[in-house]
Each structure stands twice: as C-alpha cells, then as structure tokens.
Motif scaffolding. Structure first.
Motif, PDB file in Angstrom:
ATOM      1  N   UNK A   1       0.772  -1.279  -0.239  1.00  0.00           N
ATOM      2  CA  UNK A   1      -0.167  -0.244  -0.145  1.00  0.00           C
ATOM      3  C   UNK A   1       0.678   1.366   0.077  1.00  0.00           C
ATOM      4  N   UNK A   2       2.192   1.077   0.538  1.00  0.00           N
ATOM      5  CA  UNK A   2       2.785   2.223   0.808  1.00  0.00           C
ATOM      6  C   UNK A   2       3.734   2.450  -0.505  1.00  0.00           C
ATOM      7  N   UNK A   3       3.651   1.519  -1.284  1.00  0.00           N
ATOM      8  CA  UNK A   3       4.631   1.448  -2.776  1.00  0.00           C
ATOM      9  C   UNK A   3       6.047   1.068  -2.647  1.00  0.00           C
ATOM     10  N   UNK A   4       6.260   0.489  -1.515  1.00  0.00           N
ATOM     11  CA  UNK A   4       7.836   0.064  -1.046  1.00  0.00           C
ATOM     12  C   UNK A   4       7.895  -1.128  -0.865  1.00  0.00           C
ATOM     13  N   UNK A   5       9.214  -1.954  -0.847  1.00  0.00           N
ATOM     14  CA  UNK A   5       9.466  -3.449  -0.602  1.00  0.00           C
ATOM     15  C   UNK A   5       9.184  -3.515   0.865  1.00  0.00           C
ATOM     16  N   UNK A   6       8.789  -4.844   1.318  1.00  0.00           N
ATOM     17  CA  UNK A   6       8.645  -5.259   2.605  1.00  0.00           C
ATOM     18  C   UNK A   6       9.832  -4.938   3.478  1.00  0.00           C
ATOM     19  N   UNK A   7      11.031  -5.056   3.109  1.00  0.00           N
ATOM     20  CA  UNK A   7      12.325  -4.955   3.755  1.00  0.00           C
ATOM     21  C   UNK A   7      12.607  -3.459   3.859  1.00  0.00           C
ATOM     22  N   UNK A   8      12.187  -2.688   3.030  1.00  0.00           N
ATOM     23  CA  UNK A   8      12.442  -1.223   3.137  1.00  0.00           C
ATOM     24  C   UNK A   8      11.233  -0.639   4.167  1.00  0.00           C
ATOM     25  N   UNK A   9       9.815  -1.225   4.220  1.00  0.00           N
ATOM     26  CA  UNK A   9       8.851  -0.747   4.917  1.00  0.00           C
ATOM     27  C   UNK A   9       9.425  -1.345   6.302  1.00  0.00           C
ATOM     28  N   UNK A  10       9.910  -2.465   6.556  1.00  0.00           N
ATOM     29  CA  UNK A  10      10.208  -2.817   7.826  1.00  0.00           C
ATOM     30  C   UNK A  10      11.348  -1.903   8.603  1.00  0.00           C
ATOM     31  N   UNK A  11      12.274  -1.640   7.721  1.00  0.00           N
ATOM     32  CA  UNK A  11      13.205  -0.807   8.093  1.00  0.00           C
ATOM     33  C   UNK A  11      14.468  -1.555   8.982  1.00  0.00           C
ATOM     34  N   UNK A  12      15.255  -0.871   9.420  1.00  0.00           N
ATOM     35  CA  UNK A  12      16.515  -1.635   9.927  1.00  0.00           C
ATOM     36  C   UNK A  12      16.241  -2.178  11.403  1.00  0.00           C
ATOM     37  N   UNK A  13      15.261  -1.812  12.085  1.00  0.00           N
ATOM     38  CA  UNK A  13      14.796  -2.461  13.477  1.00  0.00           C
ATOM     39  C   UNK A  13      15.797  -1.985  14.433  1.00  0.00           C
ATOM     40  N   UNK A  14      16.505  -0.625  14.284  1.00  0.00           N
ATOM     41  CA  UNK A  14      17.326   0.040  15.321  1.00  0.00           C
ATOM     42  C   UNK A  14      17.039   1.446  15.812  1.00  0.00           C
ATOM     43  N   UNK A  15      15.696   1.743  15.599  1.00  0.00           N
ATOM     44  CA  UNK A  15      15.066   2.869  15.920  1.00  0.00           C
ATOM     45  C   UNK A  15      14.652   2.875  17.282  1.00  0.00           C
ATOM     46  N   UNK A  16      15.102   3.523  18.250  1.00  0.00           N
ATOM     47  CA  UNK A  16      14.233   3.738  19.646  1.00  0.00           C
ATOM     48  C   UNK A  16      13.229   4.694  19.460  1.00  0.00           C
ATOM     49  N   UNK A  17      12.236   4.320  20.375  1.00  0.00           N
ATOM     50  CA  UNK A  17      10.977   5.230  20.512  1.00  0.00           C
ATOM     51  C   UNK A  17      10.406   5.198  21.767  1.00  0.00           C
ATOM     52  N   UNK A  18      10.170   6.331  22.423  1.00  0.00           N
ATOM     53  CA  UNK A  18       9.212   6.275  23.705  1.00  0.00           C
ATOM     54  C   UNK A  18       7.717   6.407  23.090  1.00  0.00           C
ATOM     55  N   UNK A  19       6.805   5.523  23.763  1.00  0.00           N
ATOM     56  CA  UNK A  19       5.454   5.366  23.660  1.00  0.00           C
ATOM     57  C   UNK A  19       4.730   5.929  25.107  1.00  0.00           C
ATOM     58  N   UNK A  20       3.647   6.430  25.192  1.00  0.00           N
ATOM     59  CA  UNK A  20       2.935   6.973  26.232  1.00  0.00           C
ATOM     60  C   UNK A  20       1.644   6.804  26.228  1.00  0.00           C
ATOM     61  N   UNK A  21       0.732   6.674  27.150  1.00  0.00           N
ATOM     62  CA  UNK A  21      -0.651   6.790  27.279  1.00  0.00           C
ATOM     63  C   UNK A  21      -0.973   7.174  28.580  1.00  0.00           C
ATOM     64  N   UNK A  22      -1.820   8.139  28.670  1.00  0.00           N
ATOM     65  CA  UNK A  22      -1.855   8.874  29.928  1.00  0.00           C
ATOM     66  C   UNK A  22      -3.617   8.437  30.509  1.00  0.00           C
ATOM     67  N   UNK A  23      -3.877   8.830  31.774  1.00  0.00           N
ATOM     68  CA  UNK A  23      -5.052   8.619  32.330  1.00  0.00           C
ATOM     69  C   UNK A  23      -6.265   8.880  31.617  1.00  0.00           C
TER      70      UNK A  23
END
Length: 156
Positions: free
Chosen positions: A40-62
């Motif tokens: 759907x994004x018009x890229x290869x699955x490998x490109x879409x998955x990326x390198x898998x080395x990007x950290x993120x912070x996720x949160x959810x509040x009350x």
C-alpha cells in the motif's frame, strides 16, 4: 512484560492504561500485515520494515491520550544503561530519580512492596507534543525488577 508487543526490546512501565514504554520495534518483512502495508505504501517489505534499530518512547495517560516519538541517535547501550540505573536504584530501596537522555525522567518513591513512579516526558525538538507528567504506580517491586531484567536480557 508489556501489552504493546512491538517485536523488539521494550521496557513497559505502568499500571493499566497509563504507561511509558521504551521500545525498539522490529517488523518482520515476511509478516502478511507488513507485506500488505508495504504494498500500500509502494515500497518493498524490507524497506517498509526498516533496520529495526530505531528507539521510540510511547506513552498513554489517564485520559487515554496516547503519544509516541522516535529517539534519533538512541542506542541499545543507552537503553541498557537506563535499565541498569533503575535496577540499582530499586535495589537500594530509597526514593530516586532516573533519567533516559533528556526525554524521560522517572521519580520513584517506595511504599511497602511497591513503587510509585512519576514519569516526566519531554518530546524531542520537532515533535508537536507538549511535555507530560504521568503517575505510573503503584507498581510491585518484584514485577518491576523482573521486567527490567527481561528487557536487559533482550538487549544482549
């Protein structure tokens, strides 16, 4: 450990729907959902998955207000250092503050066999979100220590 399920290392801190999570998502290019999203994004699955080395912070509040942001330049060693900092402070048993870069500060207070954690989240420059404070506890000490150990093991 965590209800987020990102496929990579994740340190979930919270109770119920209020949490912060330090994650390094890993997408499997062979997963049918990833393949469909890539198509759907018009890229290869490998490109879409990326390198898998990007950290993120996720949160959810009350209020159910979720957010998340990437942590450019964050590395596994820094995530492990933060987790080790938490382990040492929990073992010491007194109130403490632990910091992960300039984006997350945890203030912790012991209470019997639990800890009351307050997370202070500051999104990186360029992110639309405002700084947030979340009350994450009370969290059982044994569960916290087990989650941190599991997280550190996933980094090894």
């Amino acid at each position: 450990m965590s209800p987020i399920g990102v496929g990579g290392p994740e340190l979930f801190l919270g109770a119920g729907d209020v949490y912060v999570a330090l994650v390094r998502p890993e997408l499997d290019p062979a997963d049918p959902g990833v393949r469909l999203a890539a198509e759907q994004a018009g890229v290869s699955p490998e490109e879409f998955a990326g390198p898998g080395n990007i950290w993120a912070l996720m949160l959810d509040d009350a209020d159910g207000e979720g957010d998340g942001f990437e942590l450019p330049g964050a590395r596994d060693i820094e995530a492990d250092d933060f987790a080790e900092q938490l382990q040492r402070a929990l073992a010491a048993g007194g109130p403490f503050t632990a910091e992960a870069g300039n984006f997350l500060r945890l203030d912790a207070r012991p209470a019997a066999d639990t800890w009351q954690l307050t997370a202070h989240v500051t999104p990186p420059e360029g992110h639309d979100g405002a700084p947030r404070t979340l009350e994450l506890g009370p969290l059982p000490t044994a569960e916290l220590l087990a989650d941190i150990e599991e997280f550190r093991s996933s980094l090894a």
